[in-house]
Enzyme design. Structure first.
Site, PDB file in Angstrom:
ATOM      1  N   SER A   1       0.843  -1.193   0.000  1.00  0.00           N
ATOM      2  CA  SER A   1       0.000   0.000   0.000  1.00  0.00           C
ATOM      3  C   SER A   1       0.876   1.240   0.000  1.00  0.00           C
ATOM      4  CB  SER A   1      -0.903   0.011   1.242  1.00  0.00           C
ATOM      5  OG  SER A   1      -1.570   1.250   1.380  1.00  0.00           O
TER       6      SER A   1
ATOM      7  N   TYR B   1      -2.500  -0.407  10.534  1.00  0.00           N
ATOM      8  CA  TYR B   1      -2.489  -0.735   9.109  1.00  0.00           C
ATOM      9  C   TYR B   1      -1.187  -0.273   8.454  1.00  0.00           C
ATOM     10  CZ  TYR B   1      -3.934  -0.630   4.179  1.00  0.00           C
ATOM     11  OH  TYR B   1      -4.003  -0.807   2.823  1.00  0.00           O
TER      12      TYR B   1
END
Length: 699
Positions: free
Chosen positions: A576, A589
């Site tokens: 990501s 995250y």
């Protein structure tokens, strides 16, 4: 003939269905119902024909046209466009051009000149066999029960014993023009005959109507089946069992261990794909006393032989003393010995104009107590090759029970395998796609990015294992992609990436289904958003378990398989933008994604010496189709950026430097780049697919 199949073939002809059909349509119908039972003929095997009067587009006169299955067709699935159409008067005229056996192959070049109505479907080498049989409707099939007779030492006497004068017999002759003339002479000399058995080949039958022809085929095969049942009742097949099969789960465990090793040893020219078969017929044969002498004889029917090579490789193994390590250690020598034996066969049999030797590795591998492995350049061919060898097993069962089985003579086998016409056919095959022969496992495969990635890899010829924890979504994705690309190339596996046992099991299933692995796309994920003081230990651990530990577990198992194969490998992490650029209210995250990226760098260092590449794709703001946006994450991110659900995508688009939305297909394209040879000299790298974000520029 198979011990597991129903005793008799069913008569599937339906007058109500056939009544409203044209004559060509009835030919398609007849072909399809014949091909629907593998005991009649296997995939691509045999052919059917009808001689039909049609209006000539040039003269307007009714002319006799031969409709015959075209080159490369399959009876079970053939449609109208699968048939070649030729003028019968021109085919008969070809007899005047035939110069004898030494010039047999040149006759194939004349067949296009007989084409009716500009049909582009190429006529097969069997066209003269159908053309010169003086009957309107002809079937040529390769039934196990008939080939068991045809491959027996005294096949002529057996044919007479079973069928009397109703079915004749002809000695072995390679398919072509000469055999067509032999069939014509047989029919003229035996006008009452309803068919003929070709030694070491198969069955020809005929009739005056499509139904009569079809029923003659079925009745002839059933008569042979019944005769064999009477002769073999109470007899142990193949000399009886000497090796008992392992339990089913142990057989698959052995297959999972051996198939990647075999695949690595035989993928030196191009990557091979595998298929495993532990059906009752296979286990009966590989556990029998006569396994080795019968396997050494090879197959008889040319269709069998072309699919399975001169003979199989028997892997020595005693299930009573299951030393798999010893088997693995011996595979390299066993495969080398097979290649040397094959090269000797080639050198003994070659002619001055023979094509160069092809891949010398075995196609079929037989293992007592375990089953059969087959390998080919694509999954469908590997599976079909196994099906053909099961047919050969059924043939050997019958022949050896009532007579002495004999395979095709070595020189005849070579002359078919290295037939110049067969070589020309191979040369016309389309160029393989960029990922042909490759096996990919995609975690999170049922989600937006995962499924888009699977589609991209499948389009390039890869076989794909969809791994996902969502059973309903997994079943749906598997069905969708199976319909689009074929069931041979897609497999589902329910896999929780946080479970070590589940990951090991998932990779074992991949090995059994396809033979190994070349590409791991580690994509399974989740997303969470919470201020640090509201981030629970449970939420923190969940992120780490899936996005860090999960990536470690699948990578470790992929590396183990890559190293067993020794043909390199490819890992692509879907990380990501947040792994490079911090984001508010997403500490768990972002930290887990950063761990993914660093893990990829470590693995790139470890794998480089063995041509194992590891790279990363960083998406950002992929809203459409992504399952992580289906829950609280969407609301949480919308809250963080002071917008609503509808405005979030527009906010992300405007935030990007390029002012573009990012879709799952965009991520899939980057993954394909890293998975393919386009990036062959890249490892340890990152591609950001985020429409431009200065914070995530790699430094």
């Amino acid at each position: 003939m198979s011990s597991t199949a129903p005793a008799r073939l069913q008569n599937l002809w339906d007058d109500a269905k056939a009544a409203g059909m044209s004559e060509p349509e009835r030919l398609v119908y007849r072909s399809n119902i014949l091909g629907s039972d593998k005991r009649v003929t296997n995939y691509g095997g045999g052919n059917t024909s009808s001689k039909i009067f049609q209006k000539d587009p040039l003269s307007g006169q009714d002319v006799e046209v031969l409709w015959v299955k075209g080159s490369g067709g399959d009876s079970a699935s053939i449609k109208l466009d699968g048939f070649a159409t030729l003028y019968m008067d021109k085919l008969r005229a070809l007899k005047g051009l035939y110069r004898g056996l030494a010039h047999e192959d040149e006759m194939v070049g004349y067949l296009p000149h007989a084409t009716f109505n500009l049909n582009p479907r190429a006529a097969s080498i069997d066209t003269p066999l159908h053309a010169y049989v003086p009957h309107a409707f002809v079937d040529h099939m390769h039934p196990d029960a008939i080939i068991a007779i045809a491959a027996s030492k005294d096949s002529k006497a057996l044919t007479e014993e079973i069928f009397g004068s109703e079915i004749g017999w002809l000695p072995w002759k390679r398919p072509g023009f000469e055999l067509g003339l032999w069939l014509e002479k047989f029919c003229l000399d035996n006008p009452a005959a309803k068919g003929v058995i070709l030694e070491s080949h198969g069955l020809f039958t005929w009739g005056d109507t499509p139904r009569e022809c079809y029923e003659q085929t079925i009745d002839t095969i059933n008569k042979a089946i019944a005769w064999f049942e009477g002769k073999t009742a109470g007899k142990a097949a193949f000399g009886g069992q000497v090796v008992a099969p392992l339990p089913a789960d142990e057989r698959r465990a052995v297959a999972a261990r051996l198939m990647p090793k075999i695949r690595g040893l035989i993928s030196n020219e191009f990557k091979m794909l595998g298929h495993f078969d532990d059906s009752a017929a296979v286990l009966e044969f590989v556990g029998s006393r006569d396994l080795r002498p019968l396997a050494a004889l090879g197959t008889s029917c040319p269709d069998h032989f072309l699919r399975t090579k001169i003979r199989p490789l028997v892997i020595e193994f005693d299930p009573a003393k299951p030393d798999i390590d010893a088997v693995v250690a011996g595979l390299e020598q066993a495969t080398a010995d097979y290649r040397a034996d094959y090269a000797a066969y080639y050198n003994r049999s070659k002619h001055p104009d023979s094509p160069a030797i092809r891949d010398a590795n075995a196609v079929v591998y037989l293992m007592p107590g375990v089953g059969m492995f087959t390998f080919a350049k694509d999954k469908a061919t590997a599976r079909i090759s196994g099906e053909f060898y099961v047919n050969a097993i059924n043939v050997m069962r019958g022949s050896s029970a009532v007579s002495t089985y004999h395979g095709l003579p070595e020189q005849e086998a070579f002359d078919i395998e290295y037939w110049l016409l067969e070589e020309a056919k191979l040369s016309r095959m389309p160029k393989p796609k960029s990922l042909a022969g490759h096996i990919a496992l995609v975690t999170g495969g049922a989600g937006g990015i995962g499924k888009a990635t699977a589609v991209r890899l499948l389009r390039e010829g890869a076989c794909v294992v969809l791994a996902d924890i969502d059973e309903a979504a997994l079943a749906s994705a598997n069905e969708e992609l199976g319909k689009a690309f074929g069931k041979d190339v897609v497999r589902p596996v329910n896999l929780n990436v946080t479970s070590e046992a589940a990951v090991i099991s998932g990779f074992a299933e991949t090995a059994v289904e396809f033979g190994g692995i070349d590409i791991l796309v580690s994509n399974a994920g989740l997303a969470s958003s919470a201020p640090i003081e509201e981030t629970t230990l449970e939420l923190w651990n969940k992120n780490m378990d899936i996005l860090s530990t999960g990536y470690f577990l699948v990578s470790r198992e992929a590396f183990r398989m890559f190293r067993a194969q020794k043909i390199g490998g490819n890992v692509v992490f879907v990380a990501s933008k947040n792994g490079l650029a911090a984001s508010p209210n997403a500490a768990a995250y972002c930290t887990a994604k950063a761990a993914e990226i660093h893990l990829a760098r470590c693995l790139a260092l470890e794998g480089a010496a063995e041509q194992i590449r590891v790279n990363v794709v960083n998406p950002d703001a992929v809203l459409r189709g992504s399952k992580i946006w289906a829950g609280e994450w969407l609301e949480q991110r919308a809250s963080t950026y002071k917008t609503d659900k509808e405005g979030l995508e527009e906010m992300y688009r405007q935030r990007s430097m390029l002012k573009l939305s990012v879709f799952p297909e965009d991520i899939a394209e980057a993954i394909y780049f890293f998975a393919s040879d386009m990036s062959a000299k890249s490892t340890g790298n990152i591609i950001n697919v985020d429409a431009g974000n200065a914070q995530s520029f790699t430094r």
